[in-house]
Design a protein around this motif. Structure first.
Motif, PDB file in Angstrom:
ATOM      1  N   GLY A  38      25.685 119.905 -31.285  1.00  0.00           N
ATOM      2  CA  GLY A  38      26.796 118.980 -31.158  1.00  0.00           C
ATOM      3  C   GLY A  38      26.796 117.811 -32.120  1.00  0.00           C
ATOM      4  O   GLY A  38      27.716 116.978 -32.091  1.00  0.00           O
ATOM      5  N   TYR A  39      25.768 117.703 -32.955  1.00  0.00           N
ATOM      6  CA  TYR A  39      25.795 116.647 -33.986  1.00  0.00           C
ATOM      7  C   TYR A  39      26.979 116.903 -34.919  1.00  0.00           C
ATOM      8  O   TYR A  39      27.266 118.047 -35.277  1.00  0.00           O
ATOM      9  N   ARG A  40      27.614 115.815 -35.343  1.00  0.00           N
ATOM     10  CA  ARG A  40      28.728 115.934 -36.280  1.00  0.00           C
ATOM     11  C   ARG A  40      28.612 114.945 -37.436  1.00  0.00           C
ATOM     12  O   ARG A  40      29.576 114.709 -38.149  1.00  0.00           O
ATOM     13  N   HIS A  41      27.427 114.389 -37.629  1.00  0.00           N
ATOM     14  CA  HIS A  41      27.185 113.413 -38.697  1.00  0.00           C
ATOM     15  C   HIS A  41      25.846 113.772 -39.327  1.00  0.00           C
ATOM     16  O   HIS A  41      24.801 113.707 -38.664  1.00  0.00           O
ATOM     17  N   ILE A  42      25.875 114.180 -40.580  1.00  0.00           N
ATOM     18  CA  ILE A  42      24.669 114.582 -41.312  1.00  0.00           C
ATOM     19  C   ILE A  42      24.492 113.647 -42.499  1.00  0.00           C
ATOM     20  O   ILE A  42      25.416 113.460 -43.302  1.00  0.00           O
ATOM     21  N   ASP A  43      23.302 113.076 -42.623  1.00  0.00           N
ATOM     22  CA  ASP A  43      23.011 112.118 -43.690  1.00  0.00           C
ATOM     23  C   ASP A  43      21.996 112.718 -44.667  1.00  0.00           C
ATOM     24  O   ASP A  43      20.894 113.095 -44.272  1.00  0.00           O
ATOM     25  N   THR A  44      22.386 112.787 -45.939  1.00  0.00           N
ATOM     26  CA  THR A  44      21.500 113.292 -46.979  1.00  0.00           C
ATOM     27  C   THR A  44      21.595 112.358 -48.184  1.00  0.00           C
ATOM     28  O   THR A  44      22.181 111.283 -48.110  1.00  0.00           O
ATOM     29  N   ALA A  45      20.993 112.755 -49.301  1.00  0.00           N
ATOM     30  CA  ALA A  45      21.024 111.941 -50.527  1.00  0.00           C
ATOM     31  C   ALA A  45      20.581 112.816 -51.683  1.00  0.00           C
ATOM     32  O   ALA A  45      19.805 113.764 -51.509  1.00  0.00           O
ATOM     33  N   ALA A  46      21.043 112.469 -52.876  1.00  0.00           N
ATOM     34  CA  ALA A  46      20.603 113.202 -54.062  1.00  0.00           C
ATOM     35  C   ALA A  46      19.084 113.177 -54.173  1.00  0.00           C
ATOM     36  O   ALA A  46      18.439 114.183 -54.498  1.00  0.00           O
ATOM     37  N   MET A  47      18.484 112.019 -53.880  1.00  0.00           N
ATOM     38  CA  MET A  47      17.040 111.871 -54.025  1.00  0.00           C
ATOM     39  C   MET A  47      16.259 112.736 -53.037  1.00  0.00           C
ATOM     40  O   MET A  47      15.101 113.074 -53.281  1.00  0.00           O
ATOM     41  N   TYR A  48      16.870 113.139 -51.929  1.00  0.00           N
ATOM     42  CA  TYR A  48      16.146 113.942 -50.941  1.00  0.00           C
ATOM     43  C   TYR A  48      15.937 115.377 -51.418  1.00  0.00           C
ATOM     44  O   TYR A  48      15.122 116.109 -50.840  1.00  0.00           O
ATOM     45  N   ALA A  49      16.698 115.794 -52.425  1.00  0.00           N
ATOM     46  CA  ALA A  49      16.580 117.156 -52.974  1.00  0.00           C
ATOM     47  C   ALA A  49      16.795 118.231 -51.904  1.00  0.00           C
ATOM     48  O   ALA A  49      16.169 119.292 -51.928  1.00  0.00           O
ATOM     49  N   ASN A  50      17.701 117.944 -50.964  1.00  0.00           N
ATOM     50  CA  ASN A  50      18.003 118.955 -49.938  1.00  0.00           C
ATOM     51  C   ASN A  50      19.508 119.097 -49.687  1.00  0.00           C
ATOM     52  O   ASN A  50      19.928 119.683 -48.691  1.00  0.00           O
ATOM     53  N   GLU A  51      20.315 118.580 -50.614  1.00  0.00           N
ATOM     54  CA  GLU A  51      21.769 118.711 -50.438  1.00  0.00           C
ATOM     55  C   GLU A  51      22.194 120.175 -50.386  1.00  0.00           C
ATOM     56  O   GLU A  51      23.138 120.524 -49.661  1.00  0.00           O
ATOM     57  N   ASP A  52      21.500 121.039 -51.133  1.00  0.00           N
ATOM     58  CA  ASP A  52      21.841 122.469 -51.095  1.00  0.00           C
ATOM     59  C   ASP A  52      21.653 123.034 -49.690  1.00  0.00           C
ATOM     60  O   ASP A  52      22.479 123.815 -49.199  1.00  0.00           O
ATOM     61  N   ALA A  53      20.574 122.625 -49.028  1.00  0.00           N
ATOM     62  CA  ALA A  53      20.292 123.110 -47.677  1.00  0.00           C
ATOM     63  C   ALA A  53      21.303 122.569 -46.673  1.00  0.00           C
ATOM     64  O   ALA A  53      21.745 123.281 -45.760  1.00  0.00           O
ATOM     65  N   VAL A  54      21.679 121.312 -46.823  1.00  0.00           N
ATOM     66  CA  VAL A  54      22.682 120.732 -45.940  1.00  0.00           C
ATOM     67  C   VAL A  54      24.003 121.481 -46.087  1.00  0.00           C
ATOM     68  O   VAL A  54      24.646 121.855 -45.093  1.00  0.00           O
ATOM     69  N   GLY A  55      24.404 121.733 -47.324  1.00  0.00           N
ATOM     70  CA  GLY A  55      25.650 122.465 -47.554  1.00  0.00           C
ATOM     71  C   GLY A  55      25.612 123.866 -46.990  1.00  0.00           C
ATOM     72  O   GLY A  55      26.596 124.336 -46.384  1.00  0.00           O
ATOM     73  N   ALA A  56      24.476 124.548 -47.157  1.00  0.00           N
ATOM     74  CA  ALA A  56      24.348 125.912 -46.633  1.00  0.00           C
ATOM     75  C   ALA A  56      24.434 125.915 -45.107  1.00  0.00           C
ATOM     76  O   ALA A  56      25.038 126.811 -44.502  1.00  0.00           O
ATOM     77  N   ALA A  57      23.841 124.903 -44.480  1.00  0.00           N
ATOM     78  CA  ALA A  57      23.874 124.821 -43.018  1.00  0.00           C
ATOM     79  C   ALA A  57      25.286 124.554 -42.512  1.00  0.00           C
ATOM     80  O   ALA A  57      25.720 125.142 -41.508  1.00  0.00           O
ATOM     81  N   ILE A  58      26.011 123.697 -43.201  1.00  0.00           N
ATOM     82  CA  ILE A  58      27.396 123.415 -42.799  1.00  0.00           C
ATOM     83  C   ILE A  58      28.239 124.683 -42.931  1.00  0.00           C
ATOM     84  O   ILE A  58      29.032 125.022 -42.043  1.00  0.00           O
ATOM     85  N   ALA A  59      28.043 125.401 -44.026  1.00  0.00           N
ATOM     86  CA  ALA A  59      28.785 126.657 -44.221  1.00  0.00           C
ATOM     87  C   ALA A  59      28.440 127.668 -43.130  1.00  0.00           C
ATOM     88  O   ALA A  59      29.324 128.339 -42.588  1.00  0.00           O
ATOM     89  N   ALA A  60      27.148 127.758 -42.790  1.00  0.00           N
ATOM     90  CA  ALA A  60      26.708 128.734 -41.791  1.00  0.00           C
ATOM     91  C   ALA A  60      27.203 128.378 -40.390  1.00  0.00           C
ATOM     92  O   ALA A  60      27.350 129.256 -39.532  1.00  0.00           O
TER      93      ALA A  60
END
Length: 277
Positions: A38-60
């Motif tokens: 039920g979370y609807r707010h995801i916080d990432t950053a370029a420096m975290y080097a995990n934006e690809d994973a966040v995007g993949a999770a949102i798509a999935a």
């Protein structure tokens, strides 16, 4: 539905998932789990080097794009006016998104041309690639410049905030401007869970010390919290903290805790005590 704060044309859910120090292989299942819970707010950053994973999770997740509030940040070596839009495009490409809901200056850079940087951020907002903008880790003097001199339309200010660090001056100033504060490291990087005072309050309410810390933050007006949580059990516990109600005795006990413990202090951090001109 989670409570949200509406500012600058966006609605920010008050409890988000932080992803700092989550490697991509860990981050994607964590974000997928959070979205399923039920979370609807995801916080990432370029420096975290995990934006690809966040995007993949949102798509999935299969969720409509407009239902997930996505925050990312530009690193302090990319704040030149021409660098800011390029940094955003790189982030969008990794996230596989057409826009982000909130784009933040991650840290101020020494000697930065704040006006030029904020103008570049505002241009991104006008372009539609960014729905709202904000800053992280600005001291009060910097914030006054950004808000009062540059007139930057900040949707939030993200700083370290937890029961062991006083942010009353910042909260008072931002409250007067109608700008929310987003608390990162809201569990003091795990230390809240071990605190005897928070544990005692938790026992009284049938809750954990970490849940007490989150409840304390979120009962404050205009405060958003983004605790990091990898395991579904921890994510669920953080969501459950939304239902915890503290009493005056609890608040007095938390107020008596030390309030000078800052745990995020990189070499490039600003002078937190700088007095505004």
């Amino acid at each position: 539905m989670q409570q949200a704060l509406k500012r600058q044309g966006v609605s920010i859910p008050r409890l988000g998932l932080g992803t700092f120090r989550m490697a991509s292989n860990v981050c994607q299942p964590a974000v997928e789990s959070a979205l399923a819970l039920g979370y609807r707010h995801i916080d990432t950053a370029a420096m975290y080097a995990n934006e690809d994973a966040v995007g993949a999770a949102i798509a999935a997740s299969g969720l409509p794009r407009e239902e997930v509030f996505v925050t990312t940040k530009v690193w302090h070596d990319q704040l030149a006016p021409r660098a800011v839009p390029l940094a955003l495009e790189q982030s969008l490409a990794k996230l596989k998104l057409d826009y982000v809901d909130l784009y933040l200056v991650h840290w101020p850079a020494p000697g930065m041309d704040m006006a030029a940087t904020m103008e570049a951020m505002m241009a991104l907002r006008e372009s539609g690639r960014v729905r709202a903008i904000g800053v992280c880790n600005f001291n009060l003097a910097m914030l006054k410049t950004a808000i009062e001199t540059i007139s930057a339309p900040l949707a939030c200010v993200q700083v370290e905030y937890h029961p062991f660090l006083d942010q009353s001056a910042l909260l008072s100033y931002l409250g007067g401007k109608g700008i929310p504060l987003t608390a990162y490291a809201p569990l003091a990087q795990g230390r809240a869970a071990e605190d005897a005072t928070l544990q005692a309050i938790g026992r009284k309410h049938g809750a954990s010390a970490s849940q007490v810390a989150i409840a304390w933050l979120l009962e404050q007006p205009d405060v958003i919290a983004i605790p990091k949580a990898q395991r579904p059990e921890s994510q669920r516990a953080n969501l459950d903290a939304l239902g915890l109600r503290l009493d005056d005795a609890d608040r007095a006990a938390i107020a008596a805790l030390p309030k000078t413990l800052r745990y995020v202090q990189p070499a490039f951090a600003p002078d937190w005590d700088a007095v505004p001109a």
